[in-house]
Design an enzyme around this catalytic site. Structure first.
Site, PDB file in Angstrom:
ATOM      1  N   CYS A  79       0.736  -1.484  -0.105  1.00 38.68           N
ATOM      2  CA  CYS A  79       0.077   0.146   0.036  1.00 38.68           C
ATOM      3  C   CYS A  79       0.785   1.159  -0.054  1.00 38.68           C
ATOM      4  O   CYS A  79       1.659   1.236   0.856  1.00 38.68           O
ATOM      5  CB  CYS A  79      -0.819  -0.014   1.177  1.00 38.68           C
ATOM      6  SG  CYS A  79      -1.774   1.485   1.537  1.00 38.68           S
ATOM      7  N   CYS A 136      -3.539   0.293   8.980  1.00 37.07           N
ATOM      8  CA  CYS A 136      -2.664  -0.981   9.214  1.00 37.07           C
ATOM      9  C   CYS A 136      -1.268  -0.796  10.010  1.00 37.07           C
ATOM     10  O   CYS A 136      -0.900   0.309   9.877  1.00 37.07           O
ATOM     11  CB  CYS A 136      -2.109  -1.502   7.708  1.00 37.07           C
ATOM     12  SG  CYS A 136      -3.618  -2.147   6.759  1.00 37.07           S
ATOM     13  N   CYS A 139      -7.667   1.262  -0.769  1.00 40.12           N
ATOM     14  CA  CYS A 139      -7.232   0.737   0.354  1.00 40.12           C
ATOM     15  C   CYS A 139      -7.240  -0.879  -0.009  1.00 40.12           C
ATOM     16  O   CYS A 139      -8.258  -1.522  -0.385  1.00 40.12           O
ATOM     17  CB  CYS A 139      -8.224   0.869   1.549  1.00 40.12           C
ATOM     18  SG  CYS A 139      -7.817  -0.008   3.006  1.00 40.12           S
ATOM     19  N   TYR A 163     -22.667 -12.104  25.525  1.00 47.48           N
ATOM     20  CA  TYR A 163     -22.066 -11.245  24.860  1.00 47.48           C
ATOM     21  C   TYR A 163     -22.437 -11.355  23.023  1.00 47.48           C
ATOM     22  O   TYR A 163     -21.451 -11.562  22.285  1.00 47.48           O
ATOM     23  CB  TYR A 163     -20.725 -11.063  24.912  1.00 47.48           C
ATOM     24  CG  TYR A 163     -20.254 -10.617  26.257  1.00 47.48           C
ATOM     25  CD1 TYR A 163     -20.306  -9.497  26.697  1.00 47.48           C
ATOM     26  CD2 TYR A 163     -20.057 -11.825  27.081  1.00 47.48           C
ATOM     27  CE1 TYR A 163     -19.831  -9.107  28.114  1.00 47.48           C
ATOM     28  CE2 TYR A 163     -19.511 -11.451  28.334  1.00 47.48           C
ATOM     29  CZ  TYR A 163     -19.375 -10.354  28.953  1.00 47.48           C
ATOM     30  OH  TYR A 163     -19.044 -10.049  30.395  1.00 47.48           O
ATOM     31  N   GLU A 170     -27.119 -10.158  25.254  1.00 50.35           N
ATOM     32  CA  GLU A 170     -26.327  -8.951  24.775  1.00 50.35           C
ATOM     33  C   GLU A 170     -26.864  -7.505  25.433  1.00 50.35           C
ATOM     34  O   GLU A 170     -28.194  -7.677  25.373  1.00 50.35           O
ATOM     35  CB  GLU A 170     -26.682  -9.192  23.391  1.00 50.35           C
ATOM     36  CG  GLU A 170     -26.465  -7.735  22.475  1.00 50.35           C
ATOM     37  CD  GLU A 170     -24.988  -7.239  22.534  1.00 50.35           C
ATOM     38  OE1 GLU A 170     -24.123  -7.886  22.306  1.00 50.35           O
ATOM     39  OE2 GLU A 170     -24.834  -5.925  22.604  1.00 50.35           O
ATOM     40  N   CYS A 185     -11.132 -11.024  21.809  1.00 50.53           N
ATOM     41  CA  CYS A 185     -10.403 -10.199  20.907  1.00 50.53           C
ATOM     42  C   CYS A 185      -9.301  -9.430  21.515  1.00 50.53           C
ATOM     43  O   CYS A 185      -8.684  -8.557  20.988  1.00 50.53           O
ATOM     44  CB  CYS A 185     -11.452  -8.961  20.290  1.00 50.53           C
ATOM     45  SG  CYS A 185     -12.287  -8.130  21.573  1.00 50.53           S
TER      46      CYS A 185
END
Ligand code: SAH
Length: 454
Positions: free
Chosen positions: A75, A84, A162, A315, A336, A411
Site C-alpha cells: 500500500c 494497518c 485501500c 455477549y 447482549e 479479541c
C-alpha cells in the site's frame, strides 16, 4: 539513563520486540525506546524524539540490518495511514508475532506456560477481506479528501485505494470524492461544523454480493440526492441499498439517529455457514466474513455438542454464534446489552426457521444470574466479550454454577489471560488456545480458548 540521552541524539540500536500496537522496542541499558516502522531482530539508526522518565520514543532514520521477514508494503500510504500497522512484515511473520503475543500473555498474565497455543489460523489471501469500510470525508482547501486517519489523529490520509477493503469501496471512495463538487455537495468540516457529507459507509455481503452504501450527512436536506444515487448506481451496479443517515451533532461518533432509505432495500443479506443474516446500516456484524466462519467453527468444535446440551452465548451481538450453535444444541440462550442487536438476533432466528434460540437484552452479569435463579441449567457457556473482558460478577456466577465446558472467544489476549487465571483458580482447566487472524496487517489477534471443569 535519561541523563545520558538527549533529544535528537542519533544512535544505532538492536530491536528486541514489538509492542501490542506494532512499535519496535529497543533497550539502552534497560531503558526502553519505542520506535515505529522497525521490526524485531533489526538493527537501525534512530533519532530520539521524546524522553520520559521510564521510557522514550525515537524515529527511524535507517534500517542497517533488516529482518529477513521485512517486505515492501504494497500500500502506497502505509507509512502514514493509521489503518494497518504490519504491512512491512511478511504475512507469515505477522502470524508468528501474533502467536508469540498470545504465548506471552499466557505465560506472564495467566501463568499457564504449559497450555498449548496453536499456530494462528491465517488467511490464504489476506487482502480485500473487510466487508465494511467507514470512509471519512473532509473538505481541505476547497476540495474533498477521503481515506483513513493518521494514527491517533483526525487527519485524513487521502487515498483512492485501500487494499484491505472491497474493490467497490475503492471505486466509491474515488468517484464520490471526484464527483462531489460537480454534484454540488460539500464534504464536512469538523472545525467549523459546516459542509454536508461526513462519512461514506460501504458494506458488502460476501456470500450474496449484495452491497449497501450509507451516506452519513450533517443535514437531513440532501438536495442533490438523485444525482448522488445515479453516480453510485453507475459505478457500482451491484448496489442493492443506498441509505442516508443524518448525524447533526459535533461528535466523533459516525452515525446519527435518523436513517432514510434512498434506494433499494433497508438491509443486505449475508450468510455464515448456512445461516442467513440481515444486516442493516447500523447493525454490528463481524468485518472479516471468511475468518468469522473459521472462528465460529473453532468455537463449535470446542463446544463439542451432541444435541442434548443447553448453551449460553454471552455477549451475543446479533446472535451470530447462537444461531451457528443452535442446530447442534438442544437450546441456546443469547444475552447482549444492546437492545437493537437483540431485535436483530430474534429476527435472524425467525428467517432461519430456528426456534430453539432465545434472546434477552441486558448485561450478561445480571441476566445470567437471573436465568440460574429461575432454575435453568446450562451445560456449555460461550462468552465473546468486548476488549475489557468478562465482568467480574459474571466470572463469579460461572464459578458458582460450574458449567461443564466454557468456550472463551476473545479479541484481547491480555484480558483473556486475566480471566483464564480467575477461572483456573476457581477449578477450571484451560485445555488449549487457538488464535485466529481476523485482521491481517493490523496488530489485533482473536483467540478461542477451551476450558473444562476439573
Ligand atoms: N458474539 C458476537 C458479538 C461479540 S462483540 C459476534 O460474534 O458477532 C461483544 C458484544 O458484547 C457487543 O455486541 C457488545 O454490545 C456486547 N456487550 C458489551 N458489554 C456487555 C455486557 N455487560 N453484557 C452483555 N453484552 C455486552
Amino acid at each position: 539513563m535519561t541523563e545520558r540521552l538527549n533529544k535528537q541524539d542519533r544512535l544505532t540500536v538492536y530491536v528486541e520486540d514489538l509492542t501490542h500496537d506494532g512499535s519496535g522496542v529497543a533497550k539502552i541499558d534497560g531503558y526502553p525506546l519505542f520506535i515505529r516502522d522497525v521490526l524485531p531482530e533489526e538493527e537501525a539508526v534512530i533519532e530520539i524524539t521524546k524522553l520520559n522518565k521510564k521510557y522514550g520514543f525515537a524515529k527511524l532514520i535507517e534500517v542497517t540490518k533488516p529482518s529477513p521477514n521485512r517486505v515492501n508494503p504494497p500500500c502506497h500510504v502505509f507509512w502514514t495511514c493509521g489503518g494497518c500497522q504490519l504491512q512491512h512484515l511478511s504475512y507469515e511473520g505477522q502470524l508468528e508475532r501474533k502467536r508469540k503475543m498470545v504465548r506471552d500473555v499466557m505465560d506472564r498474565i495467566a501463568k499457564l506456560p504449559h497450555v498449548p497455543v496453536h499456530p494462528v489460523m491465517g488467511m490464504d489471501h489476506p487482502w480485500r477481506y473487510r466487508n465494511k469500510s467507514q470512509i471519512p470525508f473532509q473538505e481541505r482547501d476547497g476540495e474533498a479528501v477521503a481515506g483513513f486517519y493518521k494514527t491517533k489523529t483526525h487527519e485524513i490520509v487521502d487515498t483512492d485505494v485501500c487494499l484491505i477493503q472491497t474493490e467497490e469501496a475503492d471505486v466509491l471512495m474515488e468517484t464520490i470524492k471526484r464527483e462531489l463538487r460537480q454534484i454540488g455537495i460539500h464534504a464536512y468540516n469538523e472545525k467549523t461544523h459546516r459542509g454536508v457529507l461526513r462519512h461514506v459507509v460501504v458494506r458488502k455481503a460476501r456470500a450474496t454480493g449484495e452491497l449497501m452504501v450509507v451516506l452519513v450527512t450533517r443535514t437531513q436536506n440532501l438536495a442533490q440526492k438523485d444525482a448522488m444515487i445515479e453516480v453510485i448506481r453507475k459505478v457500482v451496479p451491484n448496489v442493492t441499498s443506498i441509505i442516508q443517515n443524518v448525524n447533526t451533532k459535533r461528535t466523533n461518533v459516525i452515525f446519527g439517529d435518523e436513517t432514510i432509505v434512498l434506494y433499494g432495500e433497508p438491509v443486505i443479506v449475508d450468510t455464515i455457514g448456512d445461516i442467513k443474516f440481515e444486516i442493516s446500516a447500523r447493525s454490528f456484524y463481524q468485518v472479516n466474513p471468511e475468518q468469522t466462519e473459521v472462528l465460529y467453527n473453532q468455537a463449535l468444535t470446542y463446544a463439542n455438542l451432541s444435541g442434548d446440551e443447553t448453551v449460553i452465548d454471552a455477549y451475543c451481538g446479533i446472535g451470530t454464534i447462537s444461531l451457528f450453535l443452535a442446530k447442534q444444541a438442544k437450546e441456546v440462550y443469547g444475552v447482549e446489552i444492546v437492545p437493537q442487536a437483540i431485535e436483530d438476533a430474534k429476527r435472524n432466528a425467525v428467517i432461519n426457521g430456528i426456534d430453539n434460540a432465545h434472546f434477552e437484552a441486558g448485561p450478561a452479569e445480571i441476566v445470567i444470574p437471573n436465568w440460574y435463579k429461575d432454575g435453568k441449567e446450562f451445560d456449555v457457556l460461550v462468552v465473546d466479550p468486548p476488549r475489557k473482558g468478562c465482568d467480574e460478577k459474571l466470572l463469579t456466577t460461572i464459578l458458582e454454577h460450574q458449567p461443564k465446558r466454557i468456550v472463551y472467544v476473545s479479541c484481547n489476549p491480555a484480558t483473556l489471560a486475566r480471566d483464564l487465571r480467575i477461572l483456573e483458580d476457581g477449578g477450571y482447566r484451560t485445555q488449549e488456545v487457538q488464535p485466529v487472524d481476523m485482521f491481517p496487517h493490523s496488530t489485533h489477534v482473536e483467540c478461542v480458548a477451551l476450558l473444562t471443569r476439573e
